[in-house]
Design an enzyme around this catalytic site. Structure first.
Site, PDB file in Angstrom:
ATOM      1  N   GLY A  56      -1.495  -5.865   8.400  1.00  0.00           N
ATOM      2  CA  GLY A  56      -2.751  -5.882   7.645  1.00  0.00           C
ATOM      3  C   GLY A  56      -2.645  -6.737   6.392  1.00  0.00           C
ATOM      4  N   ARG A  91       9.118 -33.913   9.506  1.00  0.00           N
ATOM      5  CA  ARG A  91       8.041 -33.700  10.488  1.00  0.00           C
ATOM      6  C   ARG A  91       7.295 -32.395  10.233  1.00  0.00           C
ATOM      7  NH1 ARG A  91      12.749 -31.947  12.652  1.00  0.00           N
ATOM      8  NH2 ARG A  91      12.743 -30.113  14.011  1.00  0.00           N
ATOM      9  N   HIS A  92       7.974 -31.443   9.607  1.00  0.00           N
ATOM     10  CA  HIS A  92       7.322 -30.148   9.328  1.00  0.00           C
ATOM     11  C   HIS A  92       6.254 -30.299   8.248  1.00  0.00           C
ATOM     12  CE1 HIS A  92      10.221 -28.316  11.922  1.00  0.00           C
ATOM     13  NE2 HIS A  92      11.228 -28.777  11.185  1.00  0.00           N
ATOM     14  N   CYS A 110       3.304  -3.104   4.039  1.00  0.00           N
ATOM     15  CA  CYS A 110       2.389  -2.025   4.437  1.00  0.00           C
ATOM     16  C   CYS A 110       3.075  -1.283   5.575  1.00  0.00           C
ATOM     17  CB  CYS A 110       0.991  -2.557   4.802  1.00  0.00           C
ATOM     18  SG  CYS A 110       0.894  -3.621   6.250  1.00  0.00           S
ATOM     19  N   GLY A 111       2.354  -0.495   6.335  1.00  0.00           N
ATOM     20  CA  GLY A 111       3.000   0.250   7.409  1.00  0.00           C
ATOM     21  C   GLY A 111       3.594  -0.670   8.462  1.00  0.00           C
ATOM     22  N   THR A 112       2.821  -1.667   8.851  1.00  0.00           N
ATOM     23  CA  THR A 112       3.251  -2.582   9.913  1.00  0.00           C
ATOM     24  C   THR A 112       3.630  -3.975   9.425  1.00  0.00           C
ATOM     25  OG1 THR A 112       0.966  -3.283  10.183  1.00  0.00           O
ATOM     26  CG2 THR A 112       1.723  -1.466  11.588  1.00  0.00           C
ATOM     27  N   GLY A 113       3.163  -4.354   8.249  1.00  0.00           N
ATOM     28  CA  GLY A 113       3.316  -5.728   7.757  1.00  0.00           C
ATOM     29  C   GLY A 113       2.183  -6.618   8.233  1.00  0.00           C
ATOM     30  N   HIS A 161      10.361 -24.372   8.395  1.00  0.00           N
ATOM     31  CA  HIS A 161       9.376 -25.100   9.209  1.00  0.00           C
ATOM     32  C   HIS A 161       7.950 -24.977   8.683  1.00  0.00           C
ATOM     33  CE1 HIS A 161      11.938 -25.343  13.144  1.00  0.00           C
ATOM     34  NE2 HIS A 161      12.704 -25.380  12.050  1.00  0.00           N
ATOM     35  N   ASP A 187       0.871  -1.181   0.000  1.00  0.00           N
ATOM     36  CA  ASP A 187       0.000   0.000   0.000  1.00  0.00           C
ATOM     37  C   ASP A 187       0.909   1.232   0.000  1.00  0.00           C
ATOM     38  OD1 ASP A 187       0.897   0.268   2.610  1.00  0.00           O
ATOM     39  OD2 ASP A 187      -1.079   0.219   3.538  1.00  0.00           O
ATOM     40  N   HIS A 188       0.309   2.406   0.186  1.00  0.00           N
ATOM     41  CA  HIS A 188       1.085   3.662   0.176  1.00  0.00           C
ATOM     42  C   HIS A 188       2.133   3.673   1.284  1.00  0.00           C
ATOM     43  CE1 HIS A 188      -2.343   3.977   2.821  1.00  0.00           C
ATOM     44  NE2 HIS A 188      -1.717   4.924   3.503  1.00  0.00           N
TER      45      HIS A 188
HETATM   46  C1  RB5 Z   1      -1.953   2.524   6.652  1.00  0.00           C
HETATM   47  O1  RB5 Z   1      -2.047   3.678   7.394  1.00  0.00           O
HETATM   48  C2  RB5 Z   1      -1.712   1.340   7.569  1.00  0.00           C
HETATM   49  O2  RB5 Z   1      -2.850   1.111   8.371  1.00  0.00           O
HETATM   50  C3  RB5 Z   1      -1.362   0.091   6.783  1.00  0.00           C
HETATM   51  O3  RB5 Z   1      -0.268   0.339   5.977  1.00  0.00           O
HETATM   52  C4  RB5 Z   1      -1.010  -1.130   7.586  1.00  0.00           C
HETATM   53  O4  RB5 Z   1      -0.055  -0.846   8.547  1.00  0.00           O
HETATM   54  C5  RB5 Z   1      -2.127  -1.913   8.113  1.00  0.00           C
HETATM   55  O5  RB5 Z   1      -1.948  -2.973   8.706  1.00  0.00           O
END
Ligand code: RB5
Length: 151
Positions: A70, A132-133, A65-68, A98, A8-9
């Site tokens: 979502g 096993r994995h 994404c911002g956090t990875g 694994h 995303d952005h």
């Molecule tokens: C965008 O602001 C942010 O919510 C998205 O990139 C992501 O971090 C969501 O999980």
């Protein structure tokens, strides 16, 4: 090896750095967007990459994404996708060895580009250990089959 890329952005800049890395390594890849910094909805790009991997045209997906988080949640809704959010190389290697993970997700607001590229390298270089994995991954697939909608 073919890699499907998406963000995303909030993951746009890191996706660009990963794309440059893949180009430099001669690794075949396709960018599924987004193609600007304009705000978009991350599930749309997670779905595009997840479908590309699930359909078999691509071996791996990389989503930013911002956090990875979502994109990881969204990608894991697609059958056949085992997406993992990794910000360290131990997790990235273990996820391949694994869990036979096929999609890596990263958070541009969490990790710097240097470490992120190391994580990408380790993820793409590692192989599923099987044994096993394999039994355990088969059990994940069985859960997916049980709860799959519309099939
Ligand atoms: C965008 O602001 C942010 O919510 C998205 O990139 C992501 O971090 C969501 O999980």
């Amino acid at each position: 090896m073919r890699v499907a890329l998406g963000s995303d952005h909030a993951g746009y800049d890191l996706k660009a750095a990963i794309k440059e890395y893949l180009q430099g390594q001669g690794i075949a890849h396709q960018d599924f967007g987004t193609f600007s910094q304009e705000a978009v909805d991350y599930p749309d790009y997670a779905l595009a990459v997840a479908q590309a991997v699930s359909g078999g045209s691509f071996d791996y997906g990389i989503l930013v994404c911002g956090t990875g988080l979502g994109v990881c949640i969204a990608a894991n809704k697609v059958a056949g996708v085992r997406a993992v959010c990794c910000h360290d190389t131990f997790s990235a290697r273990s996820a391949r060895e694994h869990n036979n993970a096929n999609v890596l997700t990263l958070g541009q607001r969490v990790v710097g580009p240097g470490l992120a590229l190391e994580v990408v390298k380790v993820f793409l270089d590692a192989s599923f250990a099987g044994g096993r994995h394999a039994r355990r991954v088969e059990k994940i697939t069985a859960i997916e089959e049980k709860y799959r909608c519309g099939h």
